[in-house]
Design a protein around this motif. Structure first.
Motif, PDB file in Angstrom:
ATOM      1  N   LEU A  78      21.024  28.297  -1.861  1.00 48.26           N
ATOM      2  CA  LEU A  78      22.497  27.594  -1.684  1.00 48.26           C
ATOM      3  C   LEU A  78      23.000  28.227  -0.412  1.00 48.26           C
ATOM      4  O   LEU A  78      24.201  28.138   0.136  1.00 48.26           O
ATOM      5  N   LYS A  79      22.380  29.486   0.276  1.00 44.52           N
ATOM      6  CA  LYS A  79      23.358  30.525   1.108  1.00 44.52           C
ATOM      7  C   LYS A  79      24.006  29.719   2.263  1.00 44.52           C
ATOM      8  O   LYS A  79      25.102  29.921   2.523  1.00 44.52           O
ATOM      9  N   GLU A  80      23.335  28.896   3.351  1.00 43.54           N
ATOM     10  CA  GLU A  80      23.807  28.172   4.424  1.00 43.54           C
ATOM     11  C   GLU A  80      25.207  27.464   3.865  1.00 43.54           C
ATOM     12  O   GLU A  80      26.259  27.869   4.545  1.00 43.54           O
ATOM     13  N   PRO A  81      25.162  26.605   3.118  1.00 42.57           N
ATOM     14  CA  PRO A  81      26.267  25.810   2.942  1.00 42.57           C
ATOM     15  C   PRO A  81      27.290  26.425   2.138  1.00 42.57           C
ATOM     16  O   PRO A  81      28.440  26.254   2.100  1.00 42.57           O
ATOM     17  N   MET A  82      26.897  27.282   1.175  1.00 43.20           N
ATOM     18  CA  MET A  82      27.925  28.298   0.486  1.00 43.20           C
ATOM     19  C   MET A  82      28.653  29.094   1.298  1.00 43.20           C
ATOM     20  O   MET A  82      29.818  29.468   1.223  1.00 43.20           O
ATOM     21  N   ASP A  83      27.800  29.763   2.163  1.00 36.54           N
ATOM     22  CA  ASP A  83      28.593  30.479   3.459  1.00 36.54           C
ATOM     23  C   ASP A  83      29.876  29.795   4.117  1.00 36.54           C
ATOM     24  O   ASP A  83      30.881  30.189   4.139  1.00 36.54           O
ATOM     25  N   MET A  84      29.365  28.578   4.309  1.00 34.94           N
ATOM     26  CA  MET A  84      30.669  27.704   4.891  1.00 34.94           C
ATOM     27  C   MET A  84      31.437  27.251   4.208  1.00 34.94           C
ATOM     28  O   MET A  84      32.675  27.230   4.528  1.00 34.94           O
TER      29      MET A  84
END
Length: 239
Positions: free
Chosen positions: A31-37
């Protein structure tokens, strides 16, 4: 004197804001990319990523997380009553990845030829959700016995992605969203949805902080929906 008092009060308030505890979210590595956002949009939020089994064990051992989003219902089930306001948030697809190239049939001979003397990178098949789904799919397709001795099992799906992206493994099994996150790899086959259990990402609240309640609402709102869909996830929870 009133000016000094005003300045003192302002400094105190600022200091309190600076030192306020941030919201802590535990999230599956995929989930890294959307959760970072989402963390940036929500503000004052720290996200810790890892394999879902590892994160669930940390929660049970008392790790101070406020919200958790995992990649397999089994690991959320393991949290029991600790997990509150649980919601099935997202879905995904399971893919065979490799360097850019033609489709690889999901057969013993085709996979063996593509692997050569290399190994198949995959999350731990007894703990990492992508590895668990992979083992189930390979078993149901009659491939497990031939592939098992050639596995390179790692502690998260992103670690499997990195092995393939760096050329350290010729093939790997990840989610479709992981393959989309790194231009060095591409999906070479998609596992049939009936070869494994549905891929479900449940989310739950772990603390009674007001911001934990707010973040759970935020996860099912339009901003989060946009980030998740842009990353290729399938939205399960109603907006």
């Amino acid at each position: 004197m009133w000016i000094q008092g005003f300045i003192f009060a302002a400094i105190t308030l600022c200091a309190g804001a600076v030192h306020a505890d941030p919201l802590v979210v535990f999230a599956a590595a995929s989930l890294k990319e959307p959760m970072d956002m989402l963390a940036a949009d929500f503000g004052d939020t720290v996200v810790s990523y890892g394999g879902s089994g590892q994160l669930a064990r940390q929660v049970l051992q008392g790790a101070p997380a406020d919200v958790v989003v995992l990649a397999h219902p089994q690991w959320m089930d393991a949290l029991g009553a600790v997990a509150q306001d649980r919601v099935d948030l997202l879905g995904n697809a399971l893919v065979l990845i490799g360097p850019k190239g033609p489709e690889i049939p999901l057969t013993q001979d085709a996979i063996a030829a593509a692997l050569g003397q290399g190994r198949l990178a995959v999350g731990l098949t007894n703990a990492v959700p992508a590895g668990q789904y992979a083992r189930e799919a390979l078993t149901n397709l009659g491939l497990w016995q031939s592939v098992q001795p050639k596995l390179a099992e790692v502690d998260s799906v992103r670690a499997a992605l990195v092995l393939v992206a760096r050329g350290e493994a010729p093939l790997g099994i990840t989610y479709a969203t992981d393959a989309a996150a790194d231009p060095r790899v591409s999906p070479r086959a998609v596992f049939p949805t009936d070869s494994h259990a549905p891929i479900v990402y449940p989310a739950a609240r772990l603390s009674d902080k007001e911001r934990a309640f707010a973040f759970m609402t935020f996860l099912t709102g339009p901003v989060a929906r946009g980030h998740f869909e842009d990353a290729g996830f399938v939205r399960l929870a109603a907006p």
